[in-house]
Each structure stands twice: as structure tokens, then as C-alpha cells.
Write a protein that holds these residues in place. Structure first.
Motif, PDB file in Angstrom:
ATOM      1  N   PHE A  44      50.581 -15.476  -5.845  1.00 33.13           N
ATOM      2  CA  PHE A  44      50.740 -16.004  -7.195  1.00 33.13           C
ATOM      3  C   PHE A  44      51.002 -17.505  -7.171  1.00 33.13           C
ATOM      4  N   LEU A  49      49.588 -20.014 -10.273  1.00 32.57           N
ATOM      5  CA  LEU A  49      50.478 -21.108 -10.676  1.00 32.57           C
ATOM      6  C   LEU A  49      49.780 -22.472 -10.703  1.00 32.57           C
ATOM      7  N   LEU A  52      47.530 -22.680 -13.655  1.00 38.50           N
ATOM      8  CA  LEU A  52      48.278 -22.920 -14.890  1.00 38.50           C
ATOM      9  C   LEU A  52      48.727 -24.372 -14.973  1.00 38.50           C
ATOM     10  N   THR A  53      49.173 -24.910 -13.848  1.00 32.96           N
ATOM     11  CA  THR A  53      49.622 -26.302 -13.847  1.00 32.96           C
ATOM     12  C   THR A  53      48.481 -27.242 -14.222  1.00 32.96           C
ATOM     13  N   ALA A  55      45.854 -26.487 -15.944  1.00 32.85           N
ATOM     14  CA  ALA A  55      45.504 -26.279 -17.347  1.00 32.85           C
ATOM     15  C   ALA A  55      46.495 -26.996 -18.250  1.00 32.85           C
ATOM     16  N   SER A  56      47.790 -26.823 -17.949  1.00 37.02           N
ATOM     17  CA  SER A  56      48.818 -27.410 -18.808  1.00 37.02           C
ATOM     18  C   SER A  56      48.808 -28.932 -18.745  1.00 37.02           C
TER      19      SER A  56
ATOM     20  N   GLU B 186      60.053 -12.456  -7.839  1.00 35.28           N
ATOM     21  CA  GLU B 186      58.761 -13.077  -8.093  1.00 35.28           C
ATOM     22  C   GLU B 186      58.431 -12.962  -9.592  1.00 35.28           C
ATOM     23  N   VAL B 190      57.252 -15.672 -12.283  1.00 41.99           N
ATOM     24  CA  VAL B 190      56.035 -15.479 -13.071  1.00 41.99           C
ATOM     25  C   VAL B 190      56.312 -15.746 -14.555  1.00 41.99           C
ATOM     26  N   MET B 193      57.768 -20.137 -14.808  1.00 44.04           N
ATOM     27  CA  MET B 193      56.883 -21.275 -14.594  1.00 44.04           C
ATOM     28  C   MET B 193      55.893 -21.500 -15.744  1.00 44.04           C
ATOM     29  N   PRO B 194      55.189 -20.467 -16.190  1.00 46.16           N
ATOM     30  CA  PRO B 194      54.295 -20.697 -17.334  1.00 46.16           C
ATOM     31  C   PRO B 194      55.056 -21.215 -18.560  1.00 46.16           C
ATOM     32  N   LEU B 197      55.671 -24.814 -18.193  1.00 45.49           N
ATOM     33  CA  LEU B 197      54.469 -25.631 -18.326  1.00 45.49           C
ATOM     34  C   LEU B 197      53.935 -25.706 -19.757  1.00 45.49           C
ATOM     35  N   PHE B 198      54.148 -24.641 -20.540  1.00 49.47           N
ATOM     36  CA  PHE B 198      53.439 -24.557 -21.818  1.00 49.47           C
ATOM     37  C   PHE B 198      54.314 -24.611 -23.064  1.00 49.47           C
ATOM     38  N   TYR B 203      54.168 -32.017 -23.780  1.00 50.11           N
ATOM     39  CA  TYR B 203      53.366 -32.595 -24.861  1.00 50.11           C
ATOM     40  C   TYR B 203      53.467 -31.679 -26.080  1.00 50.11           C
ATOM     41  N   TYR B 208      47.271 -27.333 -28.521  1.00 49.89           N
ATOM     42  CA  TYR B 208      46.731 -25.982 -28.367  1.00 49.89           C
ATOM     43  C   TYR B 208      45.981 -25.525 -29.608  1.00 49.89           C
TER      44      TYR B 208
END
Lengths: 284, 268, 304
Positions: A44, A49, A52-53, A55-56, B186, B190, B193-194, B197-198, B203, B208
Motif C-alpha cells: 500500500f 499512497l 494518492l500523493t 493526485a493530491s 496498516e 490507510v 494518509m488520504p 492529502l485531500f 489547497y 475538486y
């Protein structure tokens, strides 16, 4: 090996010290078992990851960086040497992830080998030497980093930010090199560490700040001159530069400096690691 | 024992034990490892001083939802603050708690005393909240010193960080009671982290498409970032009741579940 | 102090305790004796009010563990089988912090900690970490910890398992001193000598049930003879040897490594055995112990 002893039950134990390669081969079954048991967890980290990084940051934040982007009011593309933000950070992210992965695999597993599993003491009790143990640990991390950077490079290629096939191979090589340059010194550190909290600290105070100032996310010349000079001493910066040359195809003679520097750091770390291992295992 | 009457009839019978002694225990432990505690202050600072400087030059200014523009650094800082509160709280409520629960067997010993499972959960959440909020508090001071705040509402970012830390700590604690091994953590990565980032951290949400904005809006870190950023930029209104309620409910639910689960795991 | 009737404990399909009646009086030293898996620890956990009953009834200090758990735990001390000391704290802080869990005031907790360190002779180690203690020291610290609330009832699960002989005697000595102060002690053990040393009264547990109950001496008198002769014959010869001397003893047990003859006068039986041409590698005449009681009751040796 022709000499050795054979027990009544037919077990033959080679006499004398193994060569470097024999020593690695003898440790391979152990590390292969460890790898088989743990690789899934990191899949993962090295595929989803980074995607995603990219993309972001590359696509999302990119709309605020790139010229003509919806939210762009800053220096934009000009400061990135004409690259889009996505193309700029993609190689940086590969280098940074390789460094983080290498450091991660060089801290707890090595520390555990001296404290919890005590595997190094067991290995040291055989005909393996201290140097063989350091080589074994380094090779194991290098294999893991290699797997990681191959996955990463595929992700980066899918985002269309690698200029050629040759560039792709160069990216893998460059990322592996910077990863290994952060393996031997960190192994030395983990061999030195007396408490597991020290391992978390090296990440928070060492690895993470280094990657933030490595030029992966923005050009280091945006920083104050003194900080910029400091950033260029960090091996991560050299790795990021190398990776960026690989993806953009714009290779300069500075590449040799970067490669030389990273090899030097690896070698110094290798010597230090042997010293710490020997000290910890009680004798040279 | 010679002086075995020392305690009879004094403090032992009188005091009603609560989660407080557990908080005391955690503080005592961390007093012995000040570096580990203090290093947590630095991480968001590094982000602010690198991304907040380098990327800020690339981006320039950011337009807020209400049409005002602020510097990228001032935009990023509250997000780092919210992330800080989350990470500070989650670290102890997940990894730390798991270690104490499964390896140190702390709660096998604790539940042999008059303390109940719910006290254990409250003690953990209190400590994790304190830790998350302490980091956030230091960060507020740094923001103010660097001139990254544009409103006195910023002072309320502190209780907001406390609430955010509480919500994440309780939820993290509850989830950790189902973890079987370190590998299961883990899943936490999961999730984290997303979000990091989002969640309009780096920003504005306007980058989006609509459907993605909707998804991001319901995640806890977005709610946290939104709450803190509204306060530091002075965009305060009744709509802030949404994130406040969000974290109050998340915390209360998490605490309830965690208290019950600790009992199930230990009192077999 | 403890009143249990038809007490049962099951984990899923596995029934660890299959219905036991136990009653312990104030000031008594009471033992649960039996091999691993006999149901001792499960019983102890229920008595410590940290494990719900599956069936039967249980009163501890006159209270119901189901509803009054905290009130019961406030008045008892527990020394678990595995040391559950707090590895993040110093030796002294282990006691202070544990006392705080009981709601004991800060100052009293500190004073009690120092007093207990003195009692278990760990004052010199007060500011060291737990991991630097030896096994015996850790056990003594655990015992000290179980005393911070000045319990009326002290529960010890295998208090000396894993300790070397010297450390065991130190622990026994401390438990004797505690008993003299009037603390009720309940312990589990699979060491016969420990049970004989410490217990006024005990039950022998096997397979989740109580096999016998009484004082160590009365159990020995009831289930064994005055003396025991041990003959070590050599691998594979024990069975044949046993048949040749069967009539000399009240009872004969054949173990993998030796033959046990239960008799009134050991010396005489050894002479007679020799006269019959037996050539054991070694012989031993000893007094009967709880070990023999256990062998008689369960047909199994404890360490088998």
C-alpha cells in the motif's frame, strides 16, 4: 568448500570463514522468510499512497501552482524550470519514498535484531562475521527498496511524467542509490540506539525534516540562502536531483557529483555500521 | 506490618477512584521521555517552514470561500494545526494504547484495582487529548508569532483543538480494541494518509469536482481543518456548530464503545 | 471471606471450572493445589472479581462480584501468575501509581510505597527500572504492589513459579510474616512443598473439580503412608521390578524413571527388596508428601 566436518548423522559444516557472497547466501533464507511475512503490509505504502500523493499534490495543488491554473497567483511554472508541478514533484516523491522506506526498514528491524529477536547474536555465534551481518542487513533493505522503487516508478509512469524508457530505468537506479545511502547510516544509528524511542526520533527530527527540505516539493532556491546551502548538503537533495534528471531526461555533468556523494555517504555509513555492530556484539 | 493502620479510615475508603490516576500515570511515564514528547511539537513546524515557505512562493495567494484572499502560509497553518491535534491524539490512542493493552498488560493490572474498564478508556482519552491539545497550543503561539492569524477568534482554536483531539482519541481508542496485531494498524494509515492529502489541507476544496467535495466534507479531518481555519481567519458563524457537534458525537460514541470493549477484552 | 457454591467457569466450549464448593475463613492460609490446567487460575480470577462466573454462586467479603466488583477489589490484593508490573515506571513509581489507582492520597501512597519497599527489601532498587530486576525481585515487587491497599484478603497465583530455590524461600518468609499480621491468604500452586509450607488448609484440584480437601497433614495421613521408598532401576526395568516387590507395600506406583513403594517402614522394605535380588541404581527412603497424595488422587505425577 572441500574441508569441514561431517557429523555421524551426515550434517557437513564447512570449515573456515565464508566469502562475502557465501555469507550473504547463508543469510538469505532468514531474510527471505522475513520478506515473505511482511511485504504485503508495505505494498500500500509504495503503490496506492504515492498515487494518492501525486493526485493530491500534483493535480490538486498543481491547479494553484501551474501557469494558467484556476488558482495560480504565484511564481508558478517559471520557478520550476518550465515543468508542471506534477512533473516536478513526481521524481521528488520517488526519491523521498525510497528514503523513507529505506530508513523505516533500517530502524526497527535492526534494533529488534539486537533487543527483541536477538537474531544478530545468534548469527554472530556462527561462522558469520560482523561485516557479513552488516552486509546482510543492508542487502535486505536494498531488496525491499528496489521492490518499492519499481512499484513507484510504474505509478509515476502511469501519470505520464517519465520522458523515456531509459529514463524509467535510470529513475529506478537513482532511487535505489539514494535509498541505500540512507540505509547504512541508519543501520549504524539503530545499532547504536539504546531505546526504541530513539528510533521514532530519528524519523521526526531527521528523516522527515530532511525530506521536507530536499527540493522534492519545491525548488530549494525558494528557501533563504543559508537554509538552501544546508539543504544541498543533505544526501536526499542529491537523490531528488538525480531522480529528476532521470524523469526529465535533462542530464548534466552534475549527475556524477550526486552519484559520488551518495556512494560516499553509503560507504561512511557502512563503516560506522560495522563499528556499532561490533561494539554491540561485544567484540570485533 | 508495623504501621498497617496508616491508611485505615483515611484516604482509602474516602476517595472514589476515577480515571484521574491513570492520567497521572501517563504523565509520569512521559516525564521520563521528554524528547519523545517534545519532538511532536516540531513536526508541523517543519511542514510550515518548508511547504509554507517554498510552496507558498509558487502558489502565491489563496481565495477563501467567502471571497477574501490570504497568503498560502496563512491558509496552510490552520490545517497543520488540525492535523497536529489529530496526530498527537491518535498516536497514543492507537499505537500507545495497543502496546499498553496487549504487551505491557497494563490494564490487566489496573482492572484488578477498583478502577473499571470505562475508567481505563477515559484515562487513555484524557491523556491523548491533553497530548494532542498541547501540541496544538504550541502551534497557535507559533502562528501568532509569525503573523499567520487574522482574528482574535484564533484564541478559540485552542478549545477547538481540544475537542478535535478528543474526538480522534476516542474513536482511535475504540478502533484499536479490535486490532489483532501490529499489521492491522496498516488500516489506520490507510485512513489517515488520504485524509491528510485531500481534506483541504494543502489547497481549497474548490479544486475538486462536486461529487468529490461531498465525500471530502464528511471526513473528520476536513471538519477539523474547516473548524480551525474558520477561527484563525475569523470566518465565524453558526455553521461552526456542525464540526463542533461532529467531534462531540464522535468522542462520546468512541468513549462508550472503547469502555465496553476494554471490559470485554480484559474481564473474561 | 470467600464462599463459593457450584462455581463454574467456561470459555466457549471449554469448561475450566466444573462446579466447586469452597469456603475460606478469615485469617486462614488457603491453597489451591493442582497441575497446570486444573482450573486454579480461572478460579482465582473469579475470586479477584475480574472474571464473570459462568454458573454457581460466589460471595467475596460478603459481597457479590457481579455488582460490587470495585468495592471488592478495593479490599483485596492480587498477585497474578505473570508479573504485570508497569515497565514504563520505576520500581517505586510502580507502587505509588498502583496505590493511586485505589484512590489512595498522594502522600499516603508515597509513604506506603517506601514502607513496602522496605518490607520486600527493594529499597536500594527504588529508582531503577523494572526490567533491570531479577525474577525474584520482580515477584517481590508484585507482592509489595498487591499490598498497597492493605488488603484483608491476598490472592497469590503461583507466587514462586519460575524462581530459584533461594528466591522462593525469601518469598515464603515474607508470606509467613504477612500471615502473622492477620491477612487472609489464598494461593494457587503446583508445588507440593509450597503448599505444605504455607497452607493451613487446601483443596486438590484436577480437571476443574476438587479431588480432596483438608490440611496438608490430614491429606497425607488419609491418602498416603508414613514413608515412601523410591527405587530407580534403569530404563525399562521398573515394571518388572515392581511386580517382584508388590507384596511388600500397601501400594506401588510405577513412574517412567522410578518405582514408588508406599510403606510404613522404609528401611525394612529396602533390605527385603535387596534380599530378593533387586539391584536398583539408587534407593531413597523419604516421608510422604502432598506429591504422593496427588499421585494417589489423580493417578498422575505432577510434573508429568
Amino acid at each position: 568448500m572441500s574441508t569441514g566436518t561431517q557429523s555421524p548423522t551426515g550434517v557437513r559444516t564447512p570449515a573456515g570463514a565464508p566469502t562475502v557472497w557465501q555469507a550473504l547466501a547463508r543469510q538469505a533464507p532468514y531474510y527471505a522468510t522475513v520478506l515473505r511475512r511482511t511485504w504485503r503490509g508495505s505494498a500500500f505504502s509504495y503503490s496506492v499512497l504515492p498515487a494518492l500523493t501525486l493526485a493530491s499534490l500534483g493535480l490538486g495543488l498543481g491547479t494553484f501552482v501551474d501557469d494558467g491554473g484556476a488558482g495560480s497567483t504565484g511564481e508558478g511554472t517559471a520557478a520550476l524550470g518550465g515543468l508542471s508541478y506534477l512533473a516536478f514533484i513526481a521524481p521528488g516523491m520517488v526519491a523521498v519514498t525510497a528514503v523513507m522506506g529505506a530508513a523505516g526498514e533500517s530502524t526497527f528491524p535492526v534494533y529488534a535484531g539486537f533487543t527483541w529477536t536477538k537474531i544478530y547474536y545468534a548469527m554472530r555465534a556462527t561462522s558469520l562475521r560482523v561485516r557479513d551481518l552488516v552486509n546482510g542487513a543492508t542487502a535486505y533493505v536494498a531488496v525491499r527498496v528496489l521492490i518499492a522503487v519499481v512499484l513507484l516508478s510504474v505509478v509515476v509512469a502511469l501519470f505520464g511524467t517519465i520522458s523515456s524508457v531509459l529514463g524509467g530505468f535510470a529513475l529506478v537506479g537513482a532511487a535505489l542509490l539514494v535509498g541505500v545511502a540512507h540505509t547504512t547510516p541508519v543501520i549504524a544509528y539503530a545499532g547504536w540506539a539504546k531505546e526504541d524511542t530513539a528510533l521514532g526520533l530519528v524519523f521526526r527530527l531527521g528523516i522527515i525534516p530532511m525530506t521536507l527540505f530536499s527540493g522534492a516539493y519545491f525548488p530549494v532556491d525558494q528557501l533563504p540562502a543559508a537554509v538552501e546551502a544546508l539543504a544541498k548538503v543533505l544526501p536526499v537533495w542529491h537523490g531528488v536531483e538525480l531522480c529528476r534528471m532521470a524523469t526529465t531526461g535533462e542530464v548534466t555533468s552534475a549527475a556524477w557529483v550526486h552519484v559520488g556523494y551518495l556512494v560516499l555517504v553509503t560507504a561512511v555509513g557502512w563503516v560506522l555500521a560495522q563499528r556499532q555492530f561490533a561494539r554491540r556484539l561485544g567484540r570485533i | 506490618m508495623a504501621s498497617s493502620t496508616v491508611l485505615r479510615g483515611t484516604s482509602r475508603g474516602a476517595a472514589h477512584p476515577t480515571a484521574y490516576p491513570l492520567l497521572e500515570r501517563h504523565v509520569r511515564v512521559y516525564k521520563r521521555a521528554p524528547a519523545a514528547f517534545a519532538s511532536g511539537f516540531l513536526e508541523p513546524l517543519f511542514y510550515l517552514l518548508s511547504i509554507g515557505v517554498g510552496v507558498a512562493a509558487l502558489v502565491g495567494e489563496v481565495t477563501l470561500d467567502d471571497g477574501r484572499t490570504i497568503s498560502y502560509t496563512a491558509f496552510l497553518a490552520p490545517a497543520m494545526l488540525a492535523t497536529q491535534a489529530m496526530n498527537g491524539a491518535l498516536f497514543d490512542a492507537t499505537y500507545g494504547f495497543f502496546f499498553r493493552l496487549k504487551y505491557e498488560k497494563l490494564y490487566d493490572a489496573v482492572l484488578a484495582t477498583p478502577l473499571r474498564p470505562v475508567d481505563a478508556a477515559v484515562g487513555e482519552v484524557l491523556w491523548a487529548t491533553v497530548r494532542g491539545a498541547a501540541y496544538a497550543a504550541a502551534f497557535v503561539v507559533i502562528m501568532a508569532a509569525l503573523g499567520l492569524t487574522s482574528s482574535w477568534w484564533t484564541l478559540l482554536a485552542l478549545p477547538a483543538a481540544l475537542l478535535i483531539a478528543f474526538g480522534f482519541a476516542a474513536a482511535g481508542l475504540a478502533l484499536t480494541t479490535w486490532m489483532r496485531s501490529w499489521q492491522d494498524f496498516e488500516f489506520i494509515q490507510v485512513a489517515i494518509m488520504p485524509m491528510f492529502l485531500f481534506s483541504a489541507t494543502f489547497y481549497p476544496l474548490s479544486a475538486y469536482p462536486d461529487w468529490m467535495q461531498t465525500i471530502v466534507t464528511v471526513t473528520p479531518l476536513y471538519q477539523a481543518v474547516d473548524l480551525v481555519r474558520s477561527l484563525t481567519t475569523g470566518a465565524v458563524g453558526p455553521e461552526l456548530l456542525v464540526p463542533i457537534t461532529y467531534f462531540a458525537v464522535m468522542g462520546a460514541l468512541g468513549l462508550r464503545v472503547a469502555g465496553r470493549r476494554v471490559g470485554v477484552l480484559i474481564l473474561r | 471471606m470467600i464462599e463459593a457454591q457450584a462455581l463454574r467457569k467456561a470459555y466457549g466450549d471449554f469448561e475450566a471450572v466444573k462446579g466447586i464448593d469452597v469456603s475460606v475463613e478469615r485469617g486462614e492460609a488457603f491453597g489451591f493445589l493442582g497441575p497446570n490446567g486444573a482450573g486454579k487460575s480461572s478460579t482465582m480470577r473469579m475470586v479477584a472479581a475480574v472474571s464473570p462466573l459462568t454458573g454457581g454462586s460466589l460471595r467475596i467479603l460478603g459481597l457479590d462480584p457481579e455488582s460490587d466488583g470495585p468495592a471488592i477489589r478495593a479490599r483485596i490484593g492480587v498477585c497474578p501468575q505473570e508479573d504485570s508490573l508497569d515497565g514504563d515506571l520505576t520500581v517505586r513509581d510502580n507502587l505509588v501509581v498502583y496505590a493511586r489507582y485505589f484512590g489512595i492520597g498522594r502522600r499516603d501512597a508515597a509513604r506506603k510505597a517506601d514502607e513496602l519497599l522496605e518490607f520486600v527489601k527493594l529499597t536500594e532498587k527504588a529508582h531503577g527500572m523494572v526490567e533491570d530486576l531479577s525474577g525474584g525481585m520482580k515477584r517481590r515487587l508484585t507482592i509489595a504492589r498487591s499490598l498497597v491497599n492493605e488488603p484483608e484478603l491476598l490472592l497469590l497465583d503461583e507466587p514462586t513459579t519460575g524462581l530459584d530455590p533461594q528466591a522462593r524461600h525469601v518469598v515464603w518468609d515474607q508470606l509467613h510474616r504477612l500471615k502473622q499480621t492477620g491477612v487472609t491468604i489464598v494461593l494457587t500452586t503446583h508445588y507440593m512443598d509450597e503448599a505444605e509450607q504455607l497452607c493451613d488448609r487446601l483443596v486438590v484440584m484436577d480437571g476443574g473439580l476438587i479431588a480432596a480437601e483438608g490440611s496438608p497433614l490430614s491429606l497425607i495421613a488419609r491418602y498416603s503412608t508414613r514413608e515412601v521408598v523410591e527405587l530407580r532401576m534403569g530404563v525399562g526395568e521398573n515394571e518388572a521390578a515392581a511386580e517382584r516387590v508388590e507384596d511388600l507395600a500397601e501400594r506401588v506406583e510405577v513412574l517412567p524413571d522410578r518405582v514408588l513403594l508406599y510403606v510404613a517402614d522404609g528401611e525394612k522394605v529396602v533390605e527385603e527388596a535387596m534380599a530378593r535380588g533387586l539391584e536398583p541404581r539408587s534407593t531413597l527412603v523419604r516421608r510422604s508428601s502432598l506429591e504422593d497424595v496427588f499421585l494417589r488422587l489423580t493417578g498422575r505425577s505432577l510434573d508429568a
